[in-house]
Design a protein around this motif. Structure first.
Motif, short mmCIF file in Angstrom:
data_model
loop_
_atom_site.label_atom_id
_atom_site.label_comp_id
_atom_site.label_asym_id
_atom_site.label_seq_id
_atom_site.Cartn_x
_atom_site.Cartn_y
_atom_site.Cartn_z
N GLU A 296 0.83 -1.22 0.00
CA GLU A 296 0.00 0.00 0.00
C GLU A 296 0.86 1.26 0.00
N GLU A 297 1.93 1.25 0.82
CA GLU A 297 2.82 2.42 0.85
C GLU A 297 3.44 2.67 -0.52
N ILE A 298 3.88 1.58 -1.16
CA ILE A 298 4.51 1.69 -2.47
C ILE A 298 3.52 2.23 -3.50
N LYS A 299 2.29 1.71 -3.45
CA LYS A 299 1.26 2.15 -4.39
C LYS A 299 0.99 3.64 -4.22
N GLN A 300 0.87 4.07 -2.98
CA GLN A 300 0.61 5.49 -2.71
C GLN A 300 1.80 6.35 -3.17
N HIS A 301 3.01 5.84 -2.96
CA HIS A 301 4.21 6.58 -3.37
C HIS A 301 4.20 6.83 -4.86
N TRP A 302 3.96 5.79 -5.66
CA TRP A 302 4.00 5.93 -7.11
C TRP A 302 2.81 6.71 -7.65
N GLN A 303 1.67 6.62 -6.96
CA GLN A 303 0.53 7.43 -7.36
C GLN A 303 0.85 8.91 -7.15
N GLN A 304 1.54 9.21 -6.04
CA GLN A 304 1.94 10.59 -5.78
C GLN A 304 2.97 11.06 -6.81
N VAL A 305 3.91 10.19 -7.18
CA VAL A 305 4.90 10.52 -8.19
C VAL A 305 4.22 10.84 -9.52
N LEU A 306 3.24 10.02 -9.91
CA LEU A 306 2.54 10.23 -11.17
C LEU A 306 1.71 11.52 -11.15
N THR A 307 1.09 11.77 -10.01
CA THR A 307 0.29 12.99 -9.88
C THR A 307 1.18 14.23 -10.01
N THR A 308 2.31 14.20 -9.33
CA THR A 308 3.26 15.31 -9.41
C THR A 308 3.78 15.49 -10.83
N SER A 309 4.12 14.36 -11.47
CA SER A 309 4.62 14.40 -12.84
C SER A 309 3.60 14.99 -13.79
N GLU A 310 2.35 14.59 -13.66
CA GLU A 310 1.29 15.10 -14.53
C GLU A 310 1.06 16.59 -14.30
N ALA A 311 1.18 17.03 -13.02
CA ALA A 311 1.00 18.45 -12.72
C ALA A 311 2.12 19.28 -13.37
N ILE A 312 3.33 18.74 -13.34
CA ILE A 312 4.47 19.44 -13.96
C ILE A 312 4.27 19.54 -15.47
N MET A 313 3.85 18.43 -16.09
CA MET A 313 3.63 18.43 -17.54
C MET A 313 2.51 19.39 -17.92
N LYS A 314 1.48 19.45 -17.09
CA LYS A 314 0.36 20.37 -17.36
C LYS A 314 0.84 21.82 -17.31
N SER A 315 1.71 22.11 -16.34
CA SER A 315 2.25 23.46 -16.21
C SER A 315 3.13 23.81 -17.42
N ILE A 316 3.93 22.84 -17.87
CA ILE A 316 4.80 23.08 -19.03
C ILE A 316 3.97 23.36 -20.29
N ARG A 317 2.90 22.57 -20.48
CA ARG A 317 2.04 22.78 -21.65
C ARG A 317 1.38 24.15 -21.62
N ALA A 318 0.96 24.58 -20.42
CA ALA A 318 0.32 25.89 -20.28
C ALA A 318 1.30 27.02 -20.63
N HIS A 319 2.54 26.90 -20.17
CA HIS A 319 3.54 27.92 -20.46
C HIS A 319 3.87 27.95 -21.96
N ARG A 320 3.93 26.79 -22.60
CA ARG A 320 4.21 26.74 -24.04
C ARG A 320 3.06 27.40 -24.82
N LYS A 321 1.83 27.13 -24.37
CA LYS A 321 0.66 27.69 -25.04
C LYS A 321 0.66 29.21 -24.91
N ALA A 322 0.99 29.70 -23.69
CA ALA A 322 1.02 31.14 -23.46
C ALA A 322 2.10 31.82 -24.31
#
Length: 309
Positions: free
Chosen positions: A267-293
């Motif tokens: 469970e700890e491992i699953k939560q860890h990687w879910q958090q990693v993926l969430t953070t990664s997706e948030a970073i990619m979303k921010s990068i796409r927004a800056h490129r669009k702007a």
């Protein structure tokens, strides 16, 4: 829209990238040396001399580099055609690796032959040597037909008996078993084992540095390092790579601890990687927004052959 991948495949791919990078150290691989059936080697088949050079390979009966001083320094002896008979008639057991600079299998065997020579450097009755067949050949010492598959590992007994070839897998343990079985001179086996263990520990430290360097340079591997079982995974990876670099039997000694950790902390491992993926997706979303702007496409255009022109 790409489907969301589960956390485990991504984690496994991240680990795989680190293993692939670190495994490049030392050109490591398992080298097999069966002369009777070279095709059985899926990792590093012995090179056919005629295929690598020319089909009508026919070396001169005698060619030699400058004669090396004998006896030389303790450790690996560089043998030439001019000194070969002198060395093998010196009243010592002599193990020779016949190799060529262009032979990939010979290059993979290099750390092993150096390990064996270093472990036996204090044993006066045994000589570990190499001969470069590209620039050395004595038909009376080793017939050309015997050198059609490289590397050739040949043991010359001190008592003048018939030379013996290593037909089995040329791993580090097999080298020591081969020497012990055929040696006619007594040697201090416990001392040789101690020396070998020292070399293994040194190799372990080197490989661990490479793994740590990879963890520091590859951002995707930071998630592995800081995962609940990161320490166990790194140790298992390091031990496995050490056994590959040293061409030993593969070491899975740390794999059990890693497996237990993965089972106990699911469970700890699953939560860890879910958090990693969430953070990664948030970073990619921010990068796409800056490129669009900035008036850029959200995803960079892939280079094509036309771009180079």
């Amino acid at each position: 829209v790409r489907p969301r991948m589960s956390w485990m495949p991504r984690a496994m791919r991240a680990c795989s990238r680190a293993v692939s990078a670190a495994a490049l150290v030392g050109g490591a691989s398992m080298a097999w040396n069966s002369r009777r059936n070279p095709s059985r080697n899926v990792f590093a088949p012995r090179m056919a001399l005629a295929d690598a050079k020319e089909d009508d390979y026919d070396p001169t009966r005698f060619v030699s580099e400058d004669k090396y001083a004998w006896p030389g320094k303790p450790g690996l002896t560089k043998l030439t055609a001019a000194s070969a008979t002198e060395v093998t008639s010196s009243g010592r057991d002599v193990l020779v690796e016949f190799y060529a600079p262009w032979c990939p299998s010979c290059a993979r065997l290099e750390p092993v032959i150096h390990h064996v020579a270093a472990a036996l450097r204090h044993e006066e009755g045994i000589v570990i040597a190499q001969m470069d067949v590209e620039v050395n050949h004595d038909e009376s010492f080793v017939p050309a037909d015997d050198l059609k598959l490289l590397p050739l590992i040949r043991f010359f007994p001190a008592n003048g008996g018939k030379p013996i070839d290593l037909e089995d897998r040329a791993s580090l343990p097999e080298f020591f078993r081969f020497i012990k079985k055929n040696a006619t001179k007594t040697y201090n086996e416990p001392r040789v084992k101690r020396e070998s263990e020292k070399i293994k520990r040194k190799t372990y430290r080197k490989v661990r540095k490479v793994v740590q360097k990879q963890l520091g340079e590859d951002e995707s591997m930071l998630a592995v390092k800081h995962s609940p079982c990161g320490a166990e995974q790194i140790e298992a990876m390091t031990r496995l790579l050490v056994s590959i670099v040293a061409m030993e039997d593969v070491d899975f000694s740390a794999a059990d601890a890693n497996r237990r950790c993965l089972g106990e902390r699911k469970e700890e491992i699953k939560q860890h990687w879910q958090q990693v993926l969430t953070t990664s997706e948030a970073i990619m979303k921010s990068i796409r927004a800056h490129r669009k702007a900035a008036g850029l496409p959200e995803v960079p255009k892939k280079p094509t052959d036309d771009d180079d022109e």
